[in-house]
Write a protein that holds these residues in place. Sequence first.
Motif, PDB file in Angstrom:
ATOM      1  N   ASN A   1      59.576  42.477  29.829  1.00 46.44           N
ATOM      2  CA  ASN A   1      58.394  41.792  30.359  1.00 46.44           C
ATOM      3  C   ASN A   1      57.231  42.756  30.469  1.00 46.44           C
ATOM      4  O   ASN A   1      57.366  43.848  31.015  1.00 46.44           O
ATOM      5  N   ILE A   2      56.108  42.303  29.951  1.00 46.32           N
ATOM      6  CA  ILE A   2      54.931  43.160  29.940  1.00 46.32           C
ATOM      7  C   ILE A   2      53.824  42.491  30.745  1.00 46.32           C
ATOM      8  O   ILE A   2      53.565  41.294  30.587  1.00 46.32           O
ATOM      9  N   GLY A   3      53.228  43.246  31.630  1.00 45.04           N
ATOM     10  CA  GLY A   3      52.188  42.675  32.488  1.00 45.04           C
ATOM     11  C   GLY A   3      50.876  43.406  32.300  1.00 45.04           C
ATOM     12  O   GLY A   3      50.838  44.533  31.823  1.00 45.04           O
ATOM     13  N   ARG A   4      49.809  42.737  32.691  1.00 40.48           N
ATOM     14  CA  ARG A   4      48.492  43.337  32.505  1.00 40.48           C
ATOM     15  C   ARG A   4      47.677  43.186  33.788  1.00 40.48           C
ATOM     16  O   ARG A   4      47.585  42.107  34.352  1.00 40.48           O
ATOM     17  N   LEU A   5      47.128  44.284  34.244  1.00 38.13           N
ATOM     18  CA  LEU A   5      46.309  44.276  35.459  1.00 38.13           C
ATOM     19  C   LEU A   5      44.938  44.826  35.098  1.00 38.13           C
ATOM     20  O   LEU A   5      44.742  46.022  34.987  1.00 38.13           O
ATOM     21  N   ASP A   6      44.003  43.930  34.844  1.00 43.39           N
ATOM     22  CA  ASP A   6      42.655  44.401  34.517  1.00 43.39           C
ATOM     23  C   ASP A   6      41.617  43.470  35.122  1.00 43.39           C
ATOM     24  O   ASP A   6      41.936  42.608  35.938  1.00 43.39           O
ATOM     25  N   PHE A   7      40.393  43.637  34.697  1.00 46.40           N
ATOM     26  CA  PHE A   7      39.305  42.871  35.290  1.00 46.40           C
ATOM     27  C   PHE A   7      39.563  41.362  35.225  1.00 46.40           C
ATOM     28  O   PHE A   7      39.356  40.647  36.195  1.00 46.40           O
ATOM     29  N   ASP A   8      40.072  40.890  34.081  1.00 48.80           N
ATOM     30  CA  ASP A   8      40.331  39.455  33.922  1.00 48.80           C
ATOM     31  C   ASP A   8      41.389  38.956  34.894  1.00 48.80           C
ATOM     32  O   ASP A   8      41.247  37.917  35.507  1.00 48.80           O
ATOM     33  N   THR A   9      42.473  39.739  35.012  1.00 48.57           N
ATOM     34  CA  THR A   9      43.576  39.265  35.838  1.00 48.57           C
ATOM     35  C   THR A   9      43.323  39.477  37.324  1.00 48.57           C
ATOM     36  O   THR A   9      44.021  38.925  38.152  1.00 48.57           O
ATOM     37  N   THR A  10      42.324  40.279  37.676  1.00 47.68           N
ATOM     38  CA  THR A  10      42.077  40.502  39.100  1.00 47.68           C
ATOM     39  C   THR A  10      40.921  39.664  39.631  1.00 47.68           C
ATOM     40  O   THR A  10      40.569  39.756  40.787  1.00 47.68           O
ATOM     41  N   ARG A  11      40.348  38.842  38.756  1.00 44.50           N
ATOM     42  CA  ARG A  11      39.250  37.991  39.199  1.00 44.50           C
ATOM     43  C   ARG A  11      39.744  36.800  40.014  1.00 44.50           C
ATOM     44  O   ARG A  11      38.971  36.126  40.664  1.00 44.50           O
ATOM     45  N   THR A  12      41.034  36.533  39.939  1.00 43.08           N
ATOM     46  CA  THR A  12      41.599  35.367  40.607  1.00 43.08           C
ATOM     47  C   THR A  12      41.603  35.551  42.116  1.00 43.08           C
ATOM     48  O   THR A  12      41.341  36.641  42.613  1.00 43.08           O
ATOM     49  N   LYS A  13      41.917  34.484  42.839  1.00 47.37           N
ATOM     50  CA  LYS A  13      41.956  34.518  44.303  1.00 47.37           C
ATOM     51  C   LYS A  13      42.894  35.619  44.805  1.00 47.37           C
ATOM     52  O   LYS A  13      42.648  36.277  45.796  1.00 47.37           O
ATOM     53  N   MET A  14      43.989  35.818  44.072  1.00 43.18           N
ATOM     54  CA  MET A  14      44.961  36.824  44.478  1.00 43.18           C
ATOM     55  C   MET A  14      44.447  38.235  44.206  1.00 43.18           C
ATOM     56  O   MET A  14      45.023  39.205  44.692  1.00 43.18           O
ATOM     57  N   GLY A  15      43.400  38.352  43.420  1.00 46.27           N
ATOM     58  CA  GLY A  15      42.844  39.669  43.122  1.00 46.27           C
ATOM     59  C   GLY A  15      43.860  40.596  42.483  1.00 46.27           C
ATOM     60  O   GLY A  15      43.825  41.798  42.654  1.00 46.27           O
ATOM     61  N   GLY A  16      44.801  40.036  41.761  1.00 46.88           N
ATOM     62  CA  GLY A  16      45.798  40.866  41.081  1.00 46.88           C
ATOM     63  C   GLY A  16      47.022  41.152  41.927  1.00 46.88           C
ATOM     64  O   GLY A  16      47.984  41.756  41.465  1.00 46.88           O
ATOM     65  N   ALA A  17      46.986  40.708  43.191  1.00 46.43           N
ATOM     66  CA  ALA A  17      48.097  41.004  44.104  1.00 46.43           C
ATOM     67  C   ALA A  17      49.412  40.412  43.595  1.00 46.43           C
ATOM     68  O   ALA A  17      50.478  40.980  43.817  1.00 46.43           O
ATOM     69  N   ASP A  18      49.314  39.262  42.895  1.00 46.73           N
ATOM     70  CA  ASP A  18      50.530  38.629  42.375  1.00 46.73           C
ATOM     71  C   ASP A  18      51.189  39.498  41.303  1.00 46.73           C
ATOM     72  O   ASP A  18      52.413  39.616  41.239  1.00 46.73           O
ATOM     73  N   ILE A  19      50.350  40.123  40.473  1.00 44.23           N
ATOM     74  CA  ILE A  19      50.892  40.982  39.413  1.00 44.23           C
ATOM     75  C   ILE A  19      51.526  42.233  40.019  1.00 44.23           C
ATOM     76  O   ILE A  19      52.598  42.670  39.620  1.00 44.23           O
ATOM     77  N   ILE A  20      50.844  42.780  41.029  1.00 39.46           N
ATOM     78  CA  ILE A  20      51.379  43.961  41.705  1.00 39.46           C
ATOM     79  C   ILE A  20      52.736  43.642  42.335  1.00 39.46           C
ATOM     80  O   ILE A  20      53.693  44.397  42.222  1.00 39.46           O
ATOM     81  N   LYS A  21      52.796  42.466  42.965  1.00 43.35           N
ATOM     82  CA  LYS A  21      54.046  42.018  43.601  1.00 43.35           C
ATOM     83  C   LYS A  21      55.162  41.918  42.549  1.00 43.35           C
ATOM     84  O   LYS A  21      56.275  42.395  42.762  1.00 43.35           O
ATOM     85  N   ALA A  22      54.846  41.292  41.421  1.00 43.17           N
ATOM     86  CA  ALA A  22      55.843  41.108  40.358  1.00 43.17           C
ATOM     87  C   ALA A  22      56.339  42.455  39.837  1.00 43.17           C
ATOM     88  O   ALA A  22      57.522  42.626  39.547  1.00 43.17           O
ATOM     89  N   PHE A  23      55.433  43.408  39.761  1.00 51.64           N
ATOM     90  CA  PHE A  23      55.819  44.741  39.291  1.00 51.64           C
ATOM     91  C   PHE A  23      56.711  45.424  40.329  1.00 51.64           C
ATOM     92  O   PHE A  23      57.725  46.036  39.999  1.00 51.64           O
ATOM     93  N   GLU A  24      56.343  45.269  41.600  1.00 54.08           N
ATOM     94  CA  GLU A  24      57.158  45.829  42.691  1.00 54.08           C
ATOM     95  C   GLU A  24      58.569  45.266  42.677  1.00 54.08           C
ATOM     96  O   GLU A  24      59.539  45.973  42.904  1.00 54.08           O
ATOM     97  N   ASN A  25      58.661  43.953  42.412  1.00 56.09           N
ATOM     98  CA  ASN A  25      59.968  43.297  42.418  1.00 56.09           C
ATOM     99  C   ASN A  25      60.776  43.570  41.166  1.00 56.09           C
ATOM    100  O   ASN A  25      61.891  43.090  41.030  1.00 56.09           O
ATOM    101  N   GLY A  26      60.178  44.264  40.215  1.00 59.67           N
ATOM    102  CA  GLY A  26      60.898  44.577  38.992  1.00 59.67           C
ATOM    103  C   GLY A  26      60.863  43.456  37.968  1.00 59.67           C
ATOM    104  O   GLY A  26      61.609  43.468  37.000  1.00 59.67           O
ATOM    105  N   ASP A  27      59.998  42.458  38.182  1.00 62.57           N
ATOM    106  CA  ASP A  27      59.898  41.367  37.211  1.00 62.57           C
ATOM    107  C   ASP A  27      59.074  41.769  35.989  1.00 62.57           C
ATOM    108  O   ASP A  27      59.042  41.066  34.985  1.00 62.57           O
ATOM    109  N   ILE A  28      58.354  42.877  36.106  1.00 57.50           N
ATOM    110  CA  ILE A  28      57.589  43.396  34.972  1.00 57.50           C
ATOM    111  C   ILE A  28      58.125  44.795  34.669  1.00 57.50           C
ATOM    112  O   ILE A  28      58.324  45.595  35.585  1.00 57.50           O
TER     113      ILE A  28
END
Length: 587
Positions: A363-390
């Motif tokens: 699984n490959i994830g991306r954290l950049d300007f596009d993905t951090t513009r959302t309400k979560m501000g990228g927090a969801d991606i960070i969470k997924a990476f922390e949990n080992g889903d990425i």
Amino acid sequence: MKTGLVSELKNKLGCSDASINTLQTKGYISISEEVVKDLHENEILKPLPTLSAIQKKAYDKINSVFNSNKVCLLKGITSSGKTYIYFYLIKRALERNEQVLYLLPEIAITTQIITKIKYHFGNQVWVYHSKLNNRERALVWKEMISGVPGIVIGVRSSVFLPFIKLGLIVVDEEHDFSYKQQDPSPRYNARDVAIVLANLHKANVVLGSATPSVESFYNAKSNKYEMVEINKRYGGIELPEIVLVGLRNELKKGEQRPMISKYLLKEIKKSLDKNMQVILFQNRRGYVPYFICEDCGAIPKCLNCDISLTHHKQLNRLSCHYCGYSKKATNICLSCESEAMKSSGFGTEKIEEYLQILFPDHNIGRLDFDTTRTKMGGADIIKAFENGDIDILIGTQMLTKGLDFENVSLVGILNAESLMNFPDFRANERAFNMMLQVAGRAGRKKTRGKVLIQAVDIKDKVLQMVLHNQVHSFIKEELEYRKIFLYPPYYRLIKIYLRSEQKQILNDCAELLAIYLKAIKYCEVLGPEMSLTPRLKGNYVKQILLKMNIEKVNLTSTKTNIEKVLSAKKFLTQYRRVKISVDVDPI
Ligand SMILES: [Zn+2]
Ligand SMILES: [Zn+2]
């Protein structure tokens, strides 16, 4: 409550009930009462862990700096345990019934800290940033103005909260350029505002970073601030091993430079095989295009300003966006004479696609300007990476901001040159900080991490200093360069932006203003030049850069003079619709 607010308004404005009622009936204002629910629930608090001997020593030193009423600059390498030192300082402030402001540069990283801090301070913790709704913001506002002791964790805008008993401000990652609000106005740097705010409240300030800003370091060296250093990682974990990977050797004539070298590819595979995670770092999308020699790594720079020249594709010219110097873009390198000069830069999206082909089972994830513009501000991606889903996280600037991941064994910086060639005088500082910060994400727990930095020219001075973690030497060099080329902290900069729908009027107006500004004493005028974003929302944008020698200039009178020049414009009918904005200490 309701009547209380209305009568307060009446007193302040000196108006009658009748006028307020009229405003209300005409729909200009509305008066309503809402009870905002307390978001906190009862939690069981955990005591703070005992500080290590090194942390305790730093903590004591910070307190003695506070006693001398100075700003404390805490320089602690990545993973040195700064956070718990802050927590102890916070605890002490709360015991004195004081309020605490804990500033962070980005919403996305507040989430990690919030979880940690609530664990110990529970319902005394408040969060404040622009993604909250009005109701949530009002709640924090109300708490602070009531004067109850508590901690606000927030991004830059929280410096404007109505604190009553502010006792401590922590500015974490103080070097981060996100503390500066560029647009819209008010244009300010939250770190600098924090220091003023602390002065007003007679509160203590600690600025923390592994890679302090050149300005703060300079302030510490000149005894305005006091520096406390931690040079060991918490728990004795070693700093990651840094390897510079030269991209030049891999290149055959006329071949496209690979995004990921064979060496890095091998290391990624190794990490994934061990079930460890990988971070790949690349600049944000749409970065300013620059020229680089694929053979020797040389980058054309402006002779006057020493910043990299920007490539304008349509005109095929290289130009300095400070002073306007420009020349034709050619593929011949002036340093090594080979015909290998090329426009450079690739974005995170491309890398993501490429990796998906290489590693279809991961699984490959991306954290950049596009993905951090959302309400979560990228927090969801960070969470997924922390949990080992990425497994592999590709990211931009966001990744450099004090995030804490346990399972990362490898960090790859894909294109070091693209970091160092942002066309402004802070390019090296930015690049140096980013590289050390992102390197600090590797191997924070358990095992020693590895960092691979890909570059065309690995002998580059800045890269060598990153390799050896030489923060002091880097800043010393940087200060020398700033002195020679007249930049902060020796010179004060002001950027004036002019915007208009009509190009000719804009040009004329900018030229005229520049002439008048040049008459101001000790004020060097660069430009007018096209801005880095020459067209914005249908407007053409030009900029004028002012440089002032701090030792010679009288800031107050210069400010008045600049204001005079700018306001004189409105007497000239033809320029009335040119919009002007002023950015003091631009970043
Ligand atoms: Zn060359
Ligand atoms: Zn220049």
